[in-house]
Design a protein around this motif. Structure first.
Motif, PDB file in Angstrom:
ATOM      1  N   VAL A 117       0.837  -1.204   0.000  1.00  0.00           N
ATOM      2  CA  VAL A 117       0.000   0.000   0.000  1.00  0.00           C
ATOM      3  C   VAL A 117       0.872   1.255   0.000  1.00  0.00           C
ATOM      4  O   VAL A 117       0.650   2.169  -0.810  1.00  0.00           O
ATOM      5  CB  VAL A 117      -0.969   0.007   1.207  1.00  0.00           C
ATOM      6  N   TYR A 118       1.867   1.308   0.860  1.00  0.00           N
ATOM      7  CA  TYR A 118       2.711   2.508   0.927  1.00  0.00           C
ATOM      8  C   TYR A 118       3.595   2.644  -0.320  1.00  0.00           C
ATOM      9  O   TYR A 118       3.858   3.755  -0.773  1.00  0.00           O
ATOM     10  CB  TYR A 118       3.533   2.519   2.209  1.00  0.00           C
ATOM     11  N   ARG A 119       4.022   1.524  -0.884  1.00  0.00           N
ATOM     12  CA  ARG A 119       4.764   1.572  -2.157  1.00  0.00           C
ATOM     13  C   ARG A 119       3.856   2.137  -3.247  1.00  0.00           C
ATOM     14  O   ARG A 119       4.277   2.960  -4.064  1.00  0.00           O
ATOM     15  CB  ARG A 119       5.255   0.176  -2.535  1.00  0.00           C
ATOM     16  N   ALA A 120       2.586   1.711  -3.254  1.00  0.00           N
ATOM     17  CA  ALA A 120       1.618   2.219  -4.240  1.00  0.00           C
ATOM     18  C   ALA A 120       1.382   3.722  -4.045  1.00  0.00           C
ATOM     19  O   ALA A 120       1.264   4.471  -5.018  1.00  0.00           O
ATOM     20  CB  ALA A 120       0.309   1.450  -4.142  1.00  0.00           C
ATOM     21  N   VAL A 121       1.331   4.164  -2.788  1.00  0.00           N
ATOM     22  CA  VAL A 121       1.151   5.599  -2.514  1.00  0.00           C
ATOM     23  C   VAL A 121       2.332   6.384  -3.074  1.00  0.00           C
ATOM     24  O   VAL A 121       2.149   7.420  -3.737  1.00  0.00           O
ATOM     25  CB  VAL A 121       0.984   5.858  -0.999  1.00  0.00           C
ATOM     26  N   ARG A 122       3.554   5.903  -2.833  1.00  0.00           N
ATOM     27  CA  ARG A 122       4.740   6.606  -3.345  1.00  0.00           C
ATOM     28  C   ARG A 122       4.774   6.605  -4.881  1.00  0.00           C
ATOM     29  O   ARG A 122       5.056   7.621  -5.504  1.00  0.00           O
ATOM     30  CB  ARG A 122       6.009   5.980  -2.772  1.00  0.00           C
ATOM     31  N   THR A 123       4.470   5.461  -5.473  1.00  0.00           N
ATOM     32  CA  THR A 123       4.459   5.359  -6.938  1.00  0.00           C
ATOM     33  C   THR A 123       3.383   6.271  -7.535  1.00  0.00           C
ATOM     34  O   THR A 123       3.634   6.974  -8.517  1.00  0.00           O
ATOM     35  CB  THR A 123       4.219   3.901  -7.370  1.00  0.00           C
ATOM     36  N   THR A 124       2.205   6.252  -6.933  1.00  0.00           N
ATOM     37  CA  THR A 124       1.117   7.112  -7.411  1.00  0.00           C
ATOM     38  C   THR A 124       1.489   8.578  -7.277  1.00  0.00           C
ATOM     39  O   THR A 124       1.218   9.382  -8.177  1.00  0.00           O
ATOM     40  CB  THR A 124      -0.181   6.814  -6.637  1.00  0.00           C
ATOM     41  N   ASN A 125       2.116   8.943  -6.176  1.00  0.00           N
ATOM     42  CA  ASN A 125       2.540  10.329  -5.970  1.00  0.00           C
ATOM     43  C   ASN A 125       3.508  10.760  -7.061  1.00  0.00           C
ATOM     44  O   ASN A 125       3.380  11.844  -7.633  1.00  0.00           O
ATOM     45  CB  ASN A 125       3.173  10.482  -4.583  1.00  0.00           C
ATOM     46  N   LYS A 126       4.478   9.904  -7.378  1.00  0.00           N
ATOM     47  CA  LYS A 126       5.437  10.239  -8.440  1.00  0.00           C
ATOM     48  C   LYS A 126       4.736  10.332  -9.790  1.00  0.00           C
ATOM     49  O   LYS A 126       5.013  11.231 -10.588  1.00  0.00           O
ATOM     50  CB  LYS A 126       6.561   9.205  -8.499  1.00  0.00           C
ATOM     51  N   ALA A 127       3.816   9.402 -10.048  1.00  0.00           N
ATOM     52  CA  ALA A 127       3.095   9.417 -11.324  1.00  0.00           C
ATOM     53  C   ALA A 127       2.239  10.675 -11.451  1.00  0.00           C
ATOM     54  O   ALA A 127       2.193  11.304 -12.519  1.00  0.00           O
ATOM     55  CB  ALA A 127       2.227   8.172 -11.454  1.00  0.00           C
ATOM     56  N   ILE A 128       1.588  11.058 -10.368  1.00  0.00           N
ATOM     57  CA  ILE A 128       0.770  12.273 -10.385  1.00  0.00           C
ATOM     58  C   ILE A 128       1.657  13.493 -10.613  1.00  0.00           C
ATOM     59  O   ILE A 128       1.300  14.399 -11.367  1.00  0.00           O
ATOM     60  CB  ILE A 128      -0.050  12.407  -9.085  1.00  0.00           C
ATOM     61  N   HIS A 129       2.833  13.502 -10.004  1.00  0.00           N
ATOM     62  CA  HIS A 129       3.753  14.624 -10.201  1.00  0.00           C
ATOM     63  C   HIS A 129       4.203  14.702 -11.656  1.00  0.00           C
ATOM     64  O   HIS A 129       4.257  15.776 -12.248  1.00  0.00           O
ATOM     65  CB  HIS A 129       4.959  14.503  -9.275  1.00  0.00           C
ATOM     66  N   ILE A 130       4.517  13.546 -12.254  1.00  0.00           N
ATOM     67  CA  ILE A 130       4.937  13.533 -13.663  1.00  0.00           C
ATOM     68  C   ILE A 130       3.786  13.987 -14.555  1.00  0.00           C
ATOM     69  O   ILE A 130       3.976  14.784 -15.478  1.00  0.00           O
ATOM     70  CB  ILE A 130       5.436  12.126 -14.059  1.00  0.00           C
ATOM     71  N   LEU A 131       2.584  13.514 -14.265  1.00  0.00           N
ATOM     72  CA  LEU A 131       1.415  13.916 -15.036  1.00  0.00           C
ATOM     73  C   LEU A 131       1.164  15.416 -14.899  1.00  0.00           C
ATOM     74  O   LEU A 131       0.927  16.109 -15.892  1.00  0.00           O
ATOM     75  CB  LEU A 131       0.188  13.123 -14.591  1.00  0.00           C
ATOM     76  N   ALA A 132       1.234  15.913 -13.668  1.00  0.00           N
ATOM     77  CA  ALA A 132       1.037  17.348 -13.441  1.00  0.00           C
ATOM     78  C   ALA A 132       2.118  18.151 -14.147  1.00  0.00           C
ATOM     79  O   ALA A 132       1.844  19.209 -14.723  1.00  0.00           O
ATOM     80  CB  ALA A 132       1.042  17.651 -11.941  1.00  0.00           C
TER      81      ALA A 132
END
Length: 159
Positions: A117-132
């Motif tokens: 779950v926490y790995r997914a949170v970190r990965t999602t955060n990075k993906a959202i940052h790249i998308l933004a």
């Protein structure tokens, strides 16, 4: 003699007129240079403002990513402390071996699930940052670069 005096006075008048015209041209040139310099400063200021706007957007995005990442790490550590304490207490105070083994299995399952779950949170955060970055920051940079300089008057050439 009077002719030479008149000629000398004429040349003096011509020289003083030329000198006055030269001073007037010098004064006018200095005024035009001042206007040109102020226009140059205003243009550079507008360019610098656009650059600073781009840096501000990038920095805000980075701060947001770091805040989410740091918050997730803090929550993960607190979660780990709470789960370690709970499972350690169950392991320590449990008198039934079968219950203790079930708790250890549950602990392994819990730890793996929480890591994912926490790995997914970190990965999602990075993906959202790249998308933004791709969608918003790049668009903001393009807008800032395409934005026209503030309406300052260009120096006029007065003849």
């Amino acid at each position: 003699m009077t002719f030479q005096l008149a000629l000398a006075i004429l040349f003096l008048a011509l020289a003083s007129g030329t000198l006055c015209y030269g001073f007037w041209q010098h004064h006018r040139s200095r005024m035009l240079i001042r206007r040109l310099n102020s226009y140059h400063i205003a243009t550079n200021s507008a360019v610098q403002k656009r650059r600073m706007d781009i840096y501000e957007v990038r920095n805000r995005a980075k701060i947001l990513e770091d805040t989410v990442s740091g918050g997730a790490r803090a929550v993960e550590k607190v979660h780990r402390v709470i789960s370690n304490t709970t499972f350690s207490l169950v392991d320590h105070f449990s008198k039934d071996d079968q219950f203790r083994q079930g708790a250890q299995k549950a602990r392994k399952t819990h730890d793996e699930a929480s890591k994912q779950v926490y790995r997914a949170v970190r990965t999602t955060n990075k993906a959202i940052h790249i998308l933004a970055d791709t969608l918003f920051i790049t668009k903001a940079e393009k807008r800032a670069l395409l934005r026209k300089a503030p309406p300052t008057e260009a120096p006029k050439n007065d003849h």
